[in-house]
Design an enzyme around this catalytic site. Structure first.
Site, PDB file in Angstrom:
ATOM      1  N   SER A   1      43.189 -11.878  91.283  1.00  0.00           N
ATOM      2  CA  SER A   1      42.881 -12.886  92.018  1.00  0.00           C
ATOM      3  C   SER A   1      41.392 -13.413  91.536  1.00  0.00           C
ATOM      4  CB  SER A   1      43.017 -12.533  93.456  1.00  0.00           C
ATOM      5  OG  SER A   1      42.235 -11.336  93.683  1.00  0.00           O
TER       6      SER A   1
ATOM      7  N   GLN B   1      45.265 -15.300  87.992  1.00  0.00           N
ATOM      8  CA  GLN B   1      44.577 -16.302  88.678  1.00  0.00           C
ATOM      9  C   GLN B   1      43.308 -16.061  87.556  1.00  0.00           C
ATOM     10  OE1 GLN B   1      41.993 -15.864  91.955  1.00  0.00           O
ATOM     11  NE2 GLN B   1      43.150 -17.688  92.683  1.00  0.00           N
TER      12      GLN B   1
ATOM     13  N   HIS C   1      38.847 -16.964  87.217  1.00  0.00           N
ATOM     14  CA  HIS C   1      37.577 -17.497  87.869  1.00  0.00           C
ATOM     15  C   HIS C   1      37.106 -18.153  86.508  1.00  0.00           C
ATOM     16  CE1 HIS C   1      36.732 -13.568  90.449  1.00  0.00           C
ATOM     17  NE2 HIS C   1      37.261 -14.603  90.989  1.00  0.00           N
TER      18      HIS C   1
ATOM     19  N   GLN D   1      45.068 -13.015  99.577  1.00  0.00           N
ATOM     20  CA  GLN D   1      44.153 -12.330  98.790  1.00  0.00           C
ATOM     21  C   GLN D   1      43.793 -11.140  99.092  1.00  0.00           C
ATOM     22  OE1 GLN D   1      40.742 -13.318  95.529  1.00  0.00           O
ATOM     23  NE2 GLN D   1      40.376 -13.992  97.720  1.00  0.00           N
TER      24      GLN D   1
ATOM     25  N   ASP E   1      39.530  -8.440  90.879  1.00  0.00           N
ATOM     26  CA  ASP E   1      38.621  -9.559  90.442  1.00  0.00           C
ATOM     27  C   ASP E   1      37.261  -9.332  90.811  1.00  0.00           C
ATOM     28  OD1 ASP E   1      38.768  -8.868  93.145  1.00  0.00           O
ATOM     29  OD2 ASP E   1      39.339 -10.660  93.933  1.00  0.00           O
TER      30      ASP E   1
ATOM     31  N   GLU F   1      40.029 -20.633  89.729  1.00  0.00           N
ATOM     32  CA  GLU F   1      39.040 -20.790  90.710  1.00  0.00           C
ATOM     33  C   GLU F   1      37.720 -20.756  90.368  1.00  0.00           C
ATOM     34  OE1 GLU F   1      38.335 -17.732  94.698  1.00  0.00           O
ATOM     35  OE2 GLU F   1      39.147 -16.850  92.697  1.00  0.00           O
TER      36      GLU F   1
ATOM     37  N   GLU G   1      41.503 -20.450  99.011  1.00  0.00           N
ATOM     38  CA  GLU G   1      41.835 -19.170  99.052  1.00  0.00           C
ATOM     39  C   GLU G   1      40.810 -18.468 100.062  1.00  0.00           C
ATOM     40  OE1 GLU G   1      43.181 -16.301  95.561  1.00  0.00           O
ATOM     41  OE2 GLU G   1      41.052 -16.823  95.419  1.00  0.00           O
TER      42      GLU G   1
END
Lengths: 143, 570
Positions: free
Chosen positions: B374, B153, B155, B308, B347, B182, B233
């Site tokens: 994440s 995943q 950002h 998460q 993350d 995200e 999330e």
């Protein structure tokens, strides 16, 4: 609901591919009816792009067949909630925050869930919260 | 900044060696002694409760040394929703060392250890994972992760909340392989435009990418309901009652919210992590991992499909104490073992040391998790509005090389420059068309050109922020939906982007993405821990990087041709 819904197994997943005939939109369209042409012509609206209670119950059964009891329960609560308008769902969520509601207010919400929306498992969750909030001093003062 | 004087006095002569070491980046990191009484301890604390359970009349009446009258709301929720009353006494009677060995031993099937886990209390789970070293924890993750195929995943954010940058970086992230994207904001009122940028850009790179915008709970749900985002999330939960209440929620409000998302067909996971309670000043004298295990069981009890975790934004706290990064790996193991989708951290900016950043990553990357990061920063860290990630765009080639070196699948791939430029340009043009059709402040050709070749927000012309914020307000007021965006894209010649977006929205009707660890393949086939359930059972089984995917991962920016050493493989 069709009888085979109760017999759903992991082999039926994903429903969109293996069992599309079981799926429909809240306005009764089939999954295959959601096409670009139908979107452009206005036949498909935002209302169509929602999950139905039947579908949520089916997904819940599949989850349970994988041993995921709680995910199944969540799907059942969600099935009940499909009937509740967006704003009211948000308002109920906000009312469940700590120190946000009195016992009476929470009971009012539970009764509305039960009476207006036949959302009995959701109502049970709210009543359970009210009990715990009372014991843990998380209820709002009477207004 | 340090609050205390360094131990070495300036007058004492230091060796050249010490000078070299003093100047190493790792010495800019913060380290602190344990303080178990305050919960500043990773996972080994005398102040954690001893495992216990007692069932009366089909109800748990004692949990980890507390009777029901003594329960706080976490105990109550876990006892009533998470733990299997029918199996708990037998499960708890199993020796912790036996359970730990079952987690590691490939001959114990995942299903068996997951079933046993359903009956365990937080203190018992802690007791089990305390017995495991970091390699054993990785073995456990490899077996218990719910989805067979690992994913990643990203950002995609902008220091200037520039929606064009977010769109271009989303498109590049998608084509590089991220399954989920995200975003979040500096100025929250920008959210609608940035979320639209992310969604539109994310559908350009490839099909099947899901997007979300991290905001306050109610706003996040609103954007999801409109179909501007595809999943959520940032639904935070905490391991002590006092911190949970400080976060203005309870397990019941969060469980209600979980059902609210599912009722709209929107995928959702909770967020928690070691260190949050001590950082928020109320760990109630428990270790970080004990409190995180309570969060994991709370999430399970709520029936949310995933979590998460892996310290997330609090990584500096476990990172500062002995054994902290082992504890972070252990929390990912427990989430996986409890049969939840695990988006496993990595993350947040964590260390000044490149070596330490890499070692922090390996316990997730090597065994594979549902989402290794994440939030891998698909923008330069200075543009990362989640305060920076453990990895960013500068690390793309390193990441790809580690995948190739170790023959592990971290969810990404090397992509040729011409392809990247093409998708970035297309994302910017698609967003330009959307803004024009919706009467939002225009995106100029100059901005499209900048987006095509940019690295960071510095490389873009400045936007008229006030006009954009006005536009963002009107998007919400006019009730613009995802379907409106699909129509605009179709009408303006971005039919393939519109089709990808429509496919994402269409999935809400099927509910397929509500199942554990569900993602899409590039062809919109849902992959969940059902049709892609992890079947690891020792060497030669489970997910193996082979075939077409392995060929793809052999490619790097510079690989010399075997036939002609003067040439590079394209």
């Amino acid at each position: 609901m069709t009888s085979d819904v109760t017999e759903l197994t992991p082999a039926d997943y994903p429903l969109s591919i293996n069992r599309p005939e079981l799926l429909h939109t809240p306005t009764g369209k089939a999954l295959a009816d959601i096409t670009m042409a139908a979107v452009v012509s206005g036949e498909v609206t935002n209302e169509d792009l929602r999950v139905t209670p039947d579908t949520l119950v089916m997904q819940g059964r599949i989850a349970e067949s994988m041993g995921r009891r709680q995910l199944g329960e969540n799907c059942r609560r969600a099935a009940e909630m499909t009937a509740i308008p967006d704003e009211e769902v948000l308002a109920m969520y906000n009312a469940l925050r700590p120190n946000a509601s009195s016992a009476e207010k929470l009971e009012e919400i539970a009764a509305r869930l039960e009476g207006t929306y036949s959302a009995t498992t959701c109502a049970a969750l709210v009543r359970e919260a009210a009990q715990v909030y009372a014991a843990r001093n998380l209820l709002a003062e009477e207004d | 900044m340090t609050a205390v004087e360094p131990r070495s006095e300036a007058s004492v002569r230091a060796s050249k060696r010490t000078e070299v070491l003093e100047n190493r980046p790792v010495n800019l990191d913060g380290f602190v002694e344990e303080w178990p009484e305050k919960g500043l301890v990773a996972m080994e604390s005398d102040f954690d409760p001893q495992p216990s359970v007692r069932v009366e009349d089909g109800r748990i009446v004692e949990l980890d040394g507390r009777t029901r009258e003594q329960f706080d709301f976490m105990d109550t929720f876990i006892a009533d929703h998470a733990i299997d009353v029918d199996t708990t006494e037998a499960a708890m009677a199993t020796e912790s060392v036996e359970i730990a060995r079952m987690l590691v031993d490939p001959r114990t099937p995942r299903a068996e250890i997951v079933a046993l886990g359903r009956g365990l209390t937080p203190a018992k789970i802690l007791d089990v994972v305390k017995l495991m070293n970091v390699v054993e924890i990785m073995m456990g993750i490899q077996k218990t992760r719910s989805r067979r195929t690992p994913a990643n995943q990203a950002h995609s954010t902008s220091a200037k909340d520039n929606p064009i940058q977010v769109a271009a970086d989303a498109a590049e992230g998608a084509v590089r392989g991220f399954a989920e994207l995200e975003t979040t904001l500096g100025v929250v009122r920008y959210a609608p435009l940035v979320a639209i940028g992310l969604q539109v850009g994310g559908q350009v790179g490839r099909g099947g990418v899901l997007t979300q915008c991290a905001l306050e709970e109610a706003t996040e749900l609103d954007l999801g309901m409109r179909g501007i985002t595809a999943y959520a999330e940032t639904i935070s939960i905490y391991g002590t009652e006092s911190v949970f209440v400080d976060g203005d929620d309870t397990p019941w409000s969060k469980a209600f919210l979980a059902s609210a998302y599912a009722s709209r067909g929107i995928k959702m996971r909770f967020t928690s992590g070691t260190g949050s309670e001590v950082q928020m000043g109320n760990a109630e004298g428990r270790s970080m991992l004990y409190l995180e295990i309570r969060c994991i069981l709370m999430a399970k009890g709520a029936g949310v499909q995933g979590l998460q975790n892996g310290s997330i934004s609090c990584i500096g706290v476990p990172g500062a104490v002995p054994g902290g990064i082992r504890a972070v790996a252990a929390e990912n193991l427990v989430a996986s073992w409890m049969d939840l989708e695990c988006a496993s951290g990595n993350d947040q900016s964590f260390s000044h040391s490149a070596m330490r950043r890499t070692s922090r990553l390996l316990p997730q990357m090597l065994p594979g998790t549902d989402f290794v990061c994440s939030g891998y920063s698909a923008v330069p860290n200075k543009d990362n509005m989640f305060a920076g990630s453990n990895l960013d765009t500068e690390d793309y080639d390193d990441w790809n090389t580690i995948q190739r070196d170790m023959q592990v699948d971290g969810g990404l791939r090397h992509v040729r420059e011409d392809v990247i430029l093409q998708v970035r340009n297309k994302a910017a043009r698609a967003l330009q068309a959307v803004f024009a059709e919706l009467d939002l402040p225009a995106i100029t050709d100059e901005e499209v050109e900048a987006a095509t070749y940019a690295d960071s927000s510095d490389d873009y012309p400045d936007r008229d922020v006030l006009a954009d914020l006005e536009g963002a307000r009107s998007v919400m007021e006019r009730g613009v939906t995802g379907l409106d965006l699909v129509k605009v894209l179709e009408r303006t010649g971005f039919g393939d982007v519109a089709e990808n977006y429509l496919q994402v929205l269409r999935q809400r009707v099927s509910g397929d993405l509500l199942q554990t660890a569900a993602i899409f393949t590039g062809d919109f086939v849902p992959l969940a821990a059902i049709n892609d359930a992890n079947d690891y059972a020792g060497p030669g089984t489970g997910y193996r990087l082979s075939g077409e995917r392995w060929e793809e991962l052999k490619k790097l920016r510079h690989v010399t041709s075997a036939e002609n050493p003067e040439e590079e493989v394209v």
